[in-house]
Each structure stands twice: as C-alpha cells, then as structure tokens.
Design an enzyme around this catalytic site. Structure first.
Site, PDB file in Angstrom:
ATOM      1  CB  THR A   1      -3.593 -21.623  -4.277  1.00 37.28           C
ATOM      2  OG1 THR A   1      -3.612 -20.617  -5.356  1.00 37.28           O
ATOM      3  CG2 THR A   1      -2.136 -22.248  -4.402  1.00 37.28           C
TER       4      THR A   1
ATOM      5  N   GLY B   1      -1.984 -13.327  -4.903  1.00 32.60           N
ATOM      6  CA  GLY B   1      -0.663 -13.544  -5.271  1.00 32.60           C
ATOM      7  C   GLY B   1       0.402 -12.154  -5.420  1.00 32.60           C
TER       8      GLY B   1
ATOM      9  CB  THR C   1      -3.534 -20.328  -0.468  1.00 32.75           C
ATOM     10  OG1 THR C   1      -4.757 -20.117  -1.077  1.00 32.75           O
ATOM     11  CG2 THR C   1      -3.820 -20.481   1.113  1.00 32.75           C
ATOM     12  N   GLY C   2      -3.383 -17.066  -1.643  1.00 32.61           N
ATOM     13  CA  GLY C   2      -4.131 -15.913  -1.730  1.00 32.61           C
ATOM     14  C   GLY C   2      -3.619 -15.041  -2.800  1.00 32.61           C
TER      15      GLY C   2
END
Lengths: 343, 343
Positions: free
Chosen positions: B208, B261, B258-259
């Site tokens: 992302t 979700g 970012t990761g």
C-alpha cells in the site's frame, strides 16, 4: 440506581438538553445499569405534530420488543454480542425503521443495506456494505466477523459470501414499504424541481438502528444496521458499516451512531467518544455530549445522535436533532423507551 | 534541525528499534521538518536477501520521484492536499507498489482499487472502494471529497461517478504486472494444496502507498491508495479507504497506515494515534510507537507500519515488520529514503 429513579434523572436532564444540559459532576447524568442494553431506532426531525398517537405506540412497542429480545439473550448469561444481534434483528424485521425491511430506497430504486458489529472484549468486528438481498444484515455482519478472515465485505461479493454461509437470498418485495417508496419519489421530484441532487433531506428521520449491550460478565458489544439515505447514489457507503465511525466497542466503552453518516465518518464519532473516555479520563456522558452536542454542531446542524455505554453500565444517549427513538433495559428487566426530548 | 542531522538521529534510533528503541523524552525521536511530506510504499517482509541491488535502486528512485512531486506542489505555497495527491499519483503509476498500476489481483483475477484522502484543516474526506478501471484512485477519492456530498463511494457506483466527473475508464491491461499475476497463481496453488483460503500471505510485501503532508500554511493532509490483498474475495474492503483506520488527518496530526488491514480497522489505527496525541498530550512518536510497536503486536505479529506527522513537522515512521518503503522531504528539498530497519 433503580430503573425508575434512573429514568427520572435522565428524563430531567434530557429536558434541559435543548437549552444546554446542566453538567453534573464530569458529565450529564444518564441511567446506570448492572447489565443490559441500550438501543436507538434513528435520530431526526421527530415531533408530536408529525407522529400520530398510533404510530408513537407502534414505535414504542417495537423498541420494547427489541429490548426484551436483547434482555432474554443476556438473562441466562449470554454474551453481549448475542443481545446486540437479537435486538437488531427485531428492528430490522420491523417496517418502522430504516434497516432491513423498512430500508429506504437508493436513487436506483433498490434497498442497499449496511451493518456492522463489534465485540469489545476481543476487538473482533464484522461489517457488510451495499447488500441488497439479505433479510437481516446484522446476522451477515456477525458471520463476516466469525466465519471470514475479513472485517468488511461489500456488494455482490458480500452476497456471494452470504450464500456460502447458507444465508438465503430474500426477495426484493420483503424490503418494499410504501412509505419509503414515496419518500424516494418525493426526493426525486424535489431533485427535478431544484436541478440539484437531493440526497440529504434534513426533514427525514434517518432511522438507522443500533444497540450497545453489556453482559453479566462485563463484556461490551455494539452493532448498527441501516438502509442509508433516501435517493443515495454511486454506491455510497455511510458510517454504519464503518468500525470507528458508526460502531465501536472495546473493553471499556461501546457506541452506535445514527445520523448524517458523512459527518460521523469524518469525525470518527464512535471511536472518538471511546478515545475521550480512555485517554482523557472523562465520563462517558461527558465524552458523548462533547462529540454530539459540541463538536458536530460546529460543523452542521441536526447531524444526529448516539447511544453509548461503558463497562460500569453508564448509559449516554445524546442527540442534536429534535428526537431520537431510543430505549434501555437493565438487570431488573423493565424496558424504558423515549422518542422526544422529554420522553 | 537540518535534514542531515535529522536523518542521522532518526537512523540511529531506527537501528535500535528492533531491540526496543531508547525513548528520548516522551517518545522515540524522528525527523522534524518545517514543511514537506512523509510517505510509505508498503511494509512487510523486506530484507536484503530478497531485494536485489537493482530493485532497491528502482524503489528508492520511485520514492524520491514521489517526494519531489509532493515537494514541488508545496514549494510555491500549494496546499498539503495537493502534495498528497501529487506524490500518490506517482506511486500509483509505478508498477513497483501495490496501488494503481502495480495492484495485486483478487481471487477473481481482477484489480480492485481502494483509496482515501483527508484534509486536516477542514476535516473533509473522500474515499473509494472496489474500483476496477480508474488509473489513479487517489484522484477519484479527491473528487468524491470535492464534488460529491458523500465521503465514501464503492464499486460500479463509484465508477459511474468517475465517468460523470470526466475520469475515463482505463483498460485492464494497464494494471497487469507479471509479478502480481504470479503472486495470485502462487496463492491459489497454496490454497489448493492446503484446502484453506490463503488470502493473507505473511511473506508478501503489503505494498500500500500513503502520504502525509504539511504545507507552508501549517495545514496537514493524508492519503492512502492500495490494491488490497492478493487473492482477496467477497468484495473485501480493507483499511485504506476507511477514514480513521488507514487514513486520518485533523488540525494537529495526520496518519497513513500500511499493513494487515483487518487489524487496522479493528484498532481504528490512524485515528487512535491522533487521539492519543490530542487527548493524552503525548508526542506523535510515542503515540505512533504505542499503537504500532505495542498494541498491534499484542494481537498479531508483523501487522505493518504507519507514517505520521504533526502540525509542528515531527515525523514518525514506526513499523513492526522487517521493512517499510518510506521517505520524507523537508523545506530544504533533500529527499531521504529508507527501506530496511537501518536505512
């Protein structure tokens, strides 16, 4: 406090809210229960000139039925998440509320349903957005939480998941109500006349439903279900299926919102109330009042309300509209409902 | 502080993060800028054994190009929201990142794109979810914010809105990259072998992209864009298009995550960091560290990272994975990039 005394204190305070409620201690007073649930059936322009005595009776009966369903789920030691789902299922099946059966129509003339649940004890959550053929969206949101690795599913993909989980497709006729269909025609007529999109009608009752429950083990859960806004377009997603905006619960605090979803998303309303409780050490009532009666009104009038409960059973139900369908029930099993500012 | 000195302090601290960064004052130290931007291109398992020197050079060049595009937007007095959109557009057009052109494939073999932006000065926001044919989802998210009464649009409805706004349909071939297609085939092969859904691959770089910018007038803005997770199903919506979860900005604080979700949604990560700053009075670095390095790891390993900036230009970039593509640029115009823990 007993339910009766609680109701009196809360009613007295609600009466003064329209001119700014007197702060008592660190926040406005609300009922406190040992365990039980609080629910809403939508906030908006609701006054006695519009609501006939018969319709008022119907609303109070539906709210009471939902409270009792949630109560039964808790009475024998059930989990708060069970009470949330039981109560919302009743409200979804009622044609009175903008959720499930009574959902409003989109600009395309369909019912597009959103819902979410959150288990405060585990921070697990499930949500669905833009589903058109599921009778009880709250049940599907719970299945997303429990049977998928995801939190939020949308559109035809969410319906596909429903079928995989054995949730049948409900005929569109189930969701049709003459009142909501007429609201869409009125919105379209207004749109044609003004030449501008009439998506948000401030006079409408938003009608989203939501529940926060506290079980005997002290676990909080929250859930919300809605048909969104009449004449909505472009696959709009409101706050109800968004964890943090329309629904949030953790170990200390649970919230469900009802109102103009865009403002609830931008202000991350449900989480903001719980964050104030946790990080500022304010009471639940004060935190909820600050967001609903102070922060939101600086941005827009009549945006809506919330129901909230903390792990000590304190309940808050502020709204900045003229009314909010609401009610609560505690361990003693007496359901209390209210619609207008005073009761 | 100058950019050089800042970089040294930050690098020294980042080095110690893997064994617990020494707290300095009320939080781990990070760079401080007068105005500028910070960005990420995804967190995940990123180490030198996997990343060839040539690929590393390509990533750093793309991050630098995005930083410079954002810088140009700010240099002549432009708004932070312009810098966010300018930088993310570059990253979306790069095949290296899981957003726009380099987006991963869903289980159905399509690219389903999510994005959101938020203007901290006004609390206005826009988001789109599940769009398949828009080259730059971040531009569409901005159009939702500026040209619709809504915050979040989804699926074909959002694409319909795009056409109404003059955003053309981009051929699916634009989004095809061999690398992402192979990732889908690998995920499907693993799924067939194990018999269970392999939606979350911990070894993958989440990829992302996101930006937080602070303009010369002191206004913060944040944005995030993603293709979601390889092999995702059922119209899954992650945290990136959810205001409060993957993106949040107000007058004091901006965050892009970012990761994994689902954990970002359940923990309302972006808003939680800003709420800690506002209500606890902690530093941005400490708030971001508490959420990313303490709270998330108690729930699951390797969930990801965030970039964050406050209205004084303090920057935080914590991540609990082995690496995160990231960089920042301040008023002096020197772009600094980092990928691994140490640089």
């Amino acid at each position: 406090m007993t339910g009766w005394l609680t109701g009196v204190v809360w009613t007295a305070c609600a009466l003064t809210l329209s001119v700014g409620c007197t702060r008592q201690g660190t926040g406005t007073t609300g009922p406190q229960i040992k365990w039980g649930l609080v629910l809403h059936g939508g906030a908006g322009t609701i006054d006695r000139t519009q609501l006939t005595p018969q319709l008022e009776t119907e609303y109070r009966a539906a709210l009471t039925e939902a409270l009792q369903a949630g109560y039964r789920a808790l009475r024998d030691g059930g989990a708060s998440i069970d009470a949330v789902v039981a109560a919302i299922t009743i409200l979804e099946d009622s044609p009175l509320f903008n959720a499930g059966r009574g959902a409003v129509f989109t600009a395309d003339g369909i019912n597009s349903l959103d819902a979410s649940v959150m288990d405060g004890a585990t921070l697990r959550a499930g949500a669905i957005a833009g589903v058109t053929d599921v009778r009880n969206p709250i049940l599907l949101a719970r299945l997303v939480m429990e049977k998928s690795p995801h939190v939020m599913l949308s559109g035809s993909g969410a319906e596909h998941f429903a079928r995989e989980q054995g949730v049948p497709s409900t005929p569109k006729e189930w969701f049709y109500t003459e009142r909501r269909w007429k609201e869409l025609q009125d919105a379209k007529a207004a749109e044609a006349k003004s030449g501008a999109a009439t998506i948000v009608n401030r006079q409408e009752k938003f009608g989203t439903v939501g529940v926060v429950a506290l079980d005997q083990a002290g676990r909080l859960a929250a859930g919300t279900s809605t048909g969104g806004m009449t004449n909505k377009k472009w696959g709009r997603i409101g706050d109800s299926p968004i964890i943090g905006a329309g629904t949030y619960a953790d170990g200390r605090c649970g919230v469900s919102g009802t109102g103009w979803g865009e403002f609830y998303i931008r202000n991350v309303v449900a989480h903001d109330i719980c964050a104030r409780v946790e990080y500022q050490g304010t009471s639940l009532s004060q935190a909820a009042d600050e967001v609903v009666l102070v922060k939101l009104p600086t941005q827009e009038k009549d945006t809506g309300g919330v129901i909230a409960m903390d792990h000590d059973g304190h309940i808050a139900m502020p709204f900045n509209t003229s009314g909010m369908y609401r009610g609560w029930i505690g361990a003693e099993g007496t359901a209390t409902t209210a619609i207008f500012r005073d009761k």
